[in-house]
Design an enzyme around this catalytic site. Structure first.
Site, short mmCIF file in Angstrom:
data_model
loop_
_atom_site.label_atom_id
_atom_site.label_comp_id
_atom_site.label_asym_id
_atom_site.label_seq_id
_atom_site.Cartn_x
_atom_site.Cartn_y
_atom_site.Cartn_z
N SER A 217 38.08 35.75 45.06
CA SER A 217 39.17 36.40 43.71
C SER A 217 39.94 37.11 44.80
O SER A 217 39.79 37.76 46.34
CB SER A 217 38.46 36.87 43.47
N GLY A 255 41.69 32.48 41.33
CA GLY A 255 41.40 33.05 42.46
C GLY A 255 42.26 33.75 43.21
O GLY A 255 43.33 34.52 43.92
N ARG A 300 43.44 36.98 37.22
CA ARG A 300 43.83 38.09 37.61
C ARG A 300 45.10 37.71 37.64
O ARG A 300 45.78 38.49 37.42
CB ARG A 300 43.83 38.46 38.87
N ARG A 341 36.67 49.09 39.68
CA ARG A 341 37.18 48.50 40.88
C ARG A 341 37.26 49.07 42.36
O ARG A 341 36.94 48.66 43.43
CB ARG A 341 38.45 47.75 40.88
N CYS A 372 30.32 62.29 35.91
CA CYS A 372 29.60 62.79 36.80
C CYS A 372 28.56 61.97 38.05
O CYS A 372 27.92 62.34 38.19
CB CYS A 372 28.49 63.14 35.78
N TYR A 402 40.33 42.67 34.85
CA TYR A 402 38.62 42.88 35.64
C TYR A 402 38.57 44.60 35.10
O TYR A 402 37.76 46.25 36.07
CB TYR A 402 38.13 42.61 37.53
N1 LLP Z 1 36.71 30.70 37.60
C1 LLP Z 1 35.25 31.08 38.18
C2 LLP Z 1 34.59 30.24 38.38
C3 LLP Z 1 35.15 32.53 38.72
O1 LLP Z 1 33.94 32.79 39.00
C4 LLP Z 1 36.89 33.18 38.52
C5 LLP Z 1 36.42 34.51 38.84
C6 LLP Z 1 37.55 33.26 38.06
C7 LLP Z 1 38.12 31.47 37.65
C8 LLP Z 1 38.80 33.84 37.94
O2 LLP Z 1 39.78 33.96 39.30
P1 LLP Z 1 40.59 34.91 39.41
O3 LLP Z 1 42.61 33.82 39.06
O4 LLP Z 1 40.79 36.22 38.54
O5 LLP Z 1 40.24 35.98 40.43
N2 LLP Z 1 35.88 41.63 39.26
C9 LLP Z 1 36.31 40.66 40.65
C10 LLP Z 1 36.22 39.62 40.40
C11 LLP Z 1 35.39 38.56 40.16
C12 LLP Z 1 36.12 37.15 39.70
C13 LLP Z 1 35.49 36.11 39.22
N3 LLP Z 1 35.06 34.67 39.18
C14 LLP Z 1 37.63 41.72 40.72
O6 LLP Z 1 37.82 43.04 39.53
O7 LLP Z 1 38.40 41.88 41.56
#
Ligand code: LLP
Length: 443
Positions: A217, A255, A300, A341, A372, A402
């Site tokens: 990501s 990602g 994202r 984050r 806290c 997120y």
């Molecule tokens: N597809 C799969 C199989 C995934 O595991 C994820 C994200 C996405 C798509 C979407 O990824 P994006 O386009 O949103 O980057 N909590 C972390 C990000 C964890 C992402 C987990 N999987 C953060 O706040 O950066």
């Protein structure tokens, strides 16, 4: 400069400095009406980005374009599923809870794809019964479970196999998912992916539609996506050689990186997908394969830039540092419960004072939350006006992905509301939690 490559403040341009407007509504008015902390989502921006990814996939891959599956984990609520239905894209869910949101609004299940490295039997059953398009298989045990449950339900379930391509994505370790030492998918290098292909192909209630890869990501370099695509296509060729037929689809995951700071840029969908399409076509040609249908799963990149968090400043404190300098701690009325984050990934954010203009000199400031815990930091270091203080409104851009979705009730702090703004009007799409909501769980 295209809409996407502009920095996070692109849609704040042309407004009086210090009087932030989002979707035609002033931040100060939003704070008064809905309280803070508040997630403010620019609805038109969401539609623009979702549509742009859909059109870019079609433009880059033509009749080989599959589906854009919005990654619901980035931010999901009922209203978002209605928007996805209007735009005409799909939804990627990774738990029964996310699937329940889609079911609650009758989102077309033929456009839902289900992920998860440890789906429960009941999640598998619910998904199959609901008629989801695809289950993305992530373990050997799951192959057996899907086969058994699909047989019981007298159906054949379409699946993708999630494979790990052994690619090092240049991002934070915790959001990098396709190198060898991870919990996700079947490794190509170890032969697990090949064994899984054999098992799935032999299962009579499972139809293998293709392969899936998600390398991580917040990625900006196209090399990672390209390397993964090349490995997956080589595996498709191996499949063709063994089974004398071609798997029709490939899902390259999400990602795509976005800007969080004013000097960063957001990946532009047409640019990155055109590059990817060239690699996919070249690799398929090299292996004598027809180009599979290509799907993607941005989360994202669709919702991240749409949302701004509004906080109210409560207290300030100046501390003298070892080098004699001064750091101002400026505390806001939220923090790690609405944005984990920075604590989890050392993620960086920007802030502006949203309710007034200041010509005061700046001071080295650390924006912190009300929890806290000393790691409860929103922004580690930023130059903010020296006169920023109690009662001021602070706006943090690009918190759509997120933020609310990873929010917690740490310290029994109620999670903020999400308000959608469009054409000068604001409405609550996720209401603010109350102490009563939290206490209602407590026996
Ligand atoms: N597809 C799969 C199989 C995934 O595991 C994820 C994200 C996405 C798509 C979407 O990824 P994006 O386009 O949103 O980057 N909590 C972390 C990000 C964890 C992402 C987990 N999987 C953060 O706040 O950066």
């Amino acid at each position: 400069m295209s809409e996407f490559s502009k920095n996070v403040f692109s849609h704040y341009a042309n407004v009086t400095p210090g009087h932030l407007m989002i979707g035609g509504v002033s931040a100060a008015q939003l704070a008064t009406e809905f309280g803070t902390p508040l997630f403010v989502l620019d609805e038109a921006d969401f539609f623009d980005r979702a549509t742009a990814w859909k059109q870019a996939l079609e433009q880059a891959f033509g009749d080989r374009a599959g589906t854009v599956y919005y990654a619901g984990k980035s931010f999901l609520c009922k209203e978002v599923t209605r928007w996805l239905a209007v735009v005409g894209i799909g939804l990627d869910v990774c738990t029964g809870g996310e699937l329940a949101v889609a079911q609650a609004t009758n989102f077309p299940m033929k456009r839902v794809q289900v992920h998860g490295n440890n789906k429960s039997e009941s999640e598998i059953r619910t998904a199959i019964q609901a008629g989801v398009a695809t289950l993305v298989v992530d373990s050997f045990q799951e192959i057996e479970r899907i086969e058994r449950i699909a047989a019981e339900l007298n159906t054949i379930q379409r699946v993708f196999l999630r494979v790990t391509a052994g690619v090092e994505a240049h991002t934070h370790e915790f959001i990098s998912t396709a190198h060898e030492d991870v919990k996700f998918g079947f490794s190509i290098a170890s032969g697990a992916a090949w064994r899984a292909i054999h098992e799935v192909t032999a299962a009579s209630h499972i139809e293998l539609a293709g392969l899936h890869s998600h390398i991580g990501s917040q990625i900006f370099m196209s090399e990672g996506f390209e390397a993964a695509a090349a490995k997956l296509i080589a595996l498709l060729a191996q499949y063709r050689d063994e089974f004398a037929s071609e798997l029709p689809e490939l899902d390259l995951g999400g990602g795509y990186g976005i800007a969080y700071l004013p000097d960063e840029t957001t990946l532009e969908p047409v640019g990155i997908l055109t590059e990817l399409a060239a690699i996919v076509r070249a690799q398929c040609a090299a292996h004598g394969l027809s180009v599979p249908k290509i799907s993607i799963e941005p989360g994202r990149a669709i919702v991240g830039p749409t949302t701004t968090t509004l906080y109210t400043v409560g207290t300030t404190k100046d501390v003298v540092l070892e080098d004699g300098g001064i750091r101002r701690y400026l505390s806001v009325d939220g923090g790690m419960s609405d944005n984990i984050r920075p604590a989890l990934y050392e993620a960086e954010y920007h802030a502006i004072i949203a309710n007034r203009t200041s010509s005061a000199p700046t001071i080295n400031t650390r924006v912190v939350g009300k929890h806290c815990e000393s790691g409860d930091i929103v922004i580690r270091s930023i130059a903010l006006a020296d006169d920023a203080g109690p009662g001021d409104l602070l706006a943090i851009p690009a918190t759509g992905a997120y933020g609310r979705s990873m929010a917690s009730n740490y310290n029994h702090v109620p999670r903020p509301a999400v308000v959608a703004v469009i054409d000068g009007a604001a409405r609550v799409i996720v209401r603010r939690e109350t102490h009563e909501d939290i206490l209602a769980l407590d026996q």
